[in-house]
Design a protein around this motif. Structure first.
Motif, PDB file in Angstrom:
ATOM      1  N   UNK A 191       0.825  -1.211   0.000  1.00  0.00           N
ATOM      2  CA  UNK A 191       0.000   0.000   0.000  1.00  0.00           C
ATOM      3  C   UNK A 191       0.861   1.264   0.000  1.00  0.00           C
ATOM      4  N   UNK A 192       1.966   1.216   0.714  1.00  0.00           N
ATOM      5  CA  UNK A 192       2.881   2.356   0.713  1.00  0.00           C
ATOM      6  C   UNK A 192       3.550   2.520  -0.653  1.00  0.00           C
ATOM      7  N   UNK A 193       3.865   1.410  -1.293  1.00  0.00           N
ATOM      8  CA  UNK A 193       4.438   1.493  -2.635  1.00  0.00           C
ATOM      9  C   UNK A 193       3.450   2.140  -3.600  1.00  0.00           C
ATOM     10  N   UNK A 194       2.195   1.719  -3.530  1.00  0.00           N
ATOM     11  CA  UNK A 194       1.169   2.288  -4.410  1.00  0.00           C
ATOM     12  C   UNK A 194       0.946   3.763  -4.095  1.00  0.00           C
ATOM     13  N   UNK A 195       0.947   4.097  -2.818  1.00  0.00           N
ATOM     14  CA  UNK A 195       0.792   5.488  -2.389  1.00  0.00           C
ATOM     15  C   UNK A 195       1.922   6.347  -2.943  1.00  0.00           C
ATOM     16  N   UNK A 196       3.130   5.854  -2.815  1.00  0.00           N
ATOM     17  CA  UNK A 196       4.283   6.601  -3.298  1.00  0.00           C
ATOM     18  C   UNK A 196       4.189   6.821  -4.814  1.00  0.00           C
ATOM     19  N   UNK A 197       3.774   5.800  -5.535  1.00  0.00           N
ATOM     20  CA  UNK A 197       3.639   5.917  -6.992  1.00  0.00           C
ATOM     21  C   UNK A 197       2.577   6.955  -7.352  1.00  0.00           C
ATOM     22  N   UNK A 198       1.435   6.938  -6.638  1.00  0.00           N
ATOM     23  CA  UNK A 198       0.384   7.925  -6.903  1.00  0.00           C
ATOM     24  C   UNK A 198       0.868   9.338  -6.621  1.00  0.00           C
ATOM     25  N   UNK A 199       1.501   9.495  -5.489  1.00  0.00           N
ATOM     26  CA  UNK A 199       1.912  10.826  -5.059  1.00  0.00           C
ATOM     27  C   UNK A 199       2.947  11.437  -5.999  1.00  0.00           C
ATOM     28  N   UNK A 200       3.874  10.630  -6.466  1.00  0.00           N
ATOM     29  CA  UNK A 200       4.926  11.169  -7.327  1.00  0.00           C
ATOM     30  C   UNK A 200       4.405  11.536  -8.713  1.00  0.00           C
ATOM     31  N   UNK A 201       3.162  11.143  -9.020  1.00  0.00           N
ATOM     32  CA  UNK A 201       2.550  11.550 -10.287  1.00  0.00           C
ATOM     33  C   UNK A 201       1.784  12.869 -10.174  1.00  0.00           C
ATOM     34  N   UNK A 202       1.583  13.363  -8.956  1.00  0.00           N
ATOM     35  CA  UNK A 202       0.951  14.668  -8.784  1.00  0.00           C
ATOM     36  C   UNK A 202       1.857  15.715  -9.428  1.00  0.00           C
ATOM     37  N   UNK A 203       1.341  16.540 -10.330  1.00  0.00           N
ATOM     38  CA  UNK A 203       2.206  17.449 -11.096  1.00  0.00           C
ATOM     39  C   UNK A 203       3.154  18.292 -10.251  1.00  0.00           C
ATOM     40  N   UNK A 204       2.660  18.910  -9.187  1.00  0.00           N
ATOM     41  CA  UNK A 204       3.519  19.766  -8.360  1.00  0.00           C
ATOM     42  C   UNK A 204       4.621  18.960  -7.682  1.00  0.00           C
ATOM     43  N   UNK A 205       4.295  17.731  -7.294  1.00  0.00           N
ATOM     44  CA  UNK A 205       5.287  16.873  -6.648  1.00  0.00           C
ATOM     45  C   UNK A 205       6.293  16.374  -7.669  1.00  0.00           C
ATOM     46  N   UNK A 206       5.799  15.955  -8.826  1.00  0.00           N
ATOM     47  CA  UNK A 206       6.701  15.504  -9.888  1.00  0.00           C
ATOM     48  C   UNK A 206       7.702  16.596 -10.248  1.00  0.00           C
ATOM     49  N   UNK A 207       7.219  17.835 -10.315  1.00  0.00           N
ATOM     50  CA  UNK A 207       8.103  18.963 -10.628  1.00  0.00           C
ATOM     51  C   UNK A 207       9.147  19.157  -9.533  1.00  0.00           C
TER      52      UNK A 207
END
Length: 220
Positions: free
Chosen positions: A178-194
């Motif tokens: 679940x943490x792996x999936x969470x991390x993958x989702x979060x890093x796709x958020x545009x502001x976070x990815x930037x």
């Protein structure tokens, strides 16, 4: 046009990094005054900017904000990253305090002797696996976010913490799907990815220059 936010800290992560994360995710532009000399720090003391004689210091909205938790809470509340009511807020605080406890262990390591660093790293790894990550794994079992139905500062702090721990212990999330999936989702958020891209205002892992500068400026 709103006055730009200014951060006063060292050229490194430390207590300021979580503040940088929140501002970046909120889409807030900020400048940084990097402390490199003892004189800079003494000038901040002299002009009364440091209520408790310590950094970080954040200037925003006509305020001089000190104390890391107070700064984080202010930014979170201002930019709708702090839940919809008091009950959500206290849950967010509990999750956020857990990640801060974990990250504080990481932040102290560069200032320890090599032998003590090894022991502290082993302690941090054990606590991540046994005390902290199981809590977040359970919380994310049926939810996209730690609290409620929208992104909060707790989610941002958790992402920061998992990435920090992985830098030292690359396989630490291997038993936490679940943490792996969470991390993958979060890093796709545009502001976070930037923010995660090279050239952003995210700071690198502490090095000898950072440690030496902190010791010289604060004289310890």
């Amino acid at each position: 046009m709103a006055e730009k936010v200014t951060l006063y800290y060292f050229d490194g992560r430390g207590q300021m990094e979580s503040i940088r994360w929140l501002l970046a995710v909120a889409g807030v532009e900020f400048d940084e005054v990097l402390l490199k000399t003892r004189e800079q720090f003494l000038n901040l003391l002299k002009d009364g900017s440091l209520m408790f004689q310590q950094v970080p210091l954040v200037e925003m909205d006509g305020l001089k904000l000190v104390q890391t938790k107070a700064i984080l809470n202010y930014i979170s509340a201002k930019y709708n990253l702090y839940g919809k009511d008091l009950k959500e807020r206290v849950k967010i605080d509990m999750f956020a305090e857990g990640t801060r406890d974990l990250m504080d262990m990481m932040k102290m390591m560069p200032f320890l002797t090599p032998d003590n660093q090894k022991g502290k790293l082993e302690e941090m790894h054990r606590k991540a696996l046994e005390r902290y990550f199981p809590v977040y794994e359970k919380a994310l079992s049926n939810s996209q976010y730690l609290v409620g139905e929208q992104l909060s500062c707790a989610d941002i702090h958790l992402l920061e913490a998992t990435l920090m721990v992985e830098e030292k212990c690359p396989s630490v999330l291997s038993t936490f799907p679940n943490l792996q999936a969470f991390q993958a989702r979060m890093t796709r958020v545009p502001a976070i990815s930037k923010f995660l891209q090279p050239g952003s205002k995210r700071k690198a892992q502490p090095d000898e220059v950072y440690v030496r500068t902190v010791k010289e400026v604060l004289e310890f």
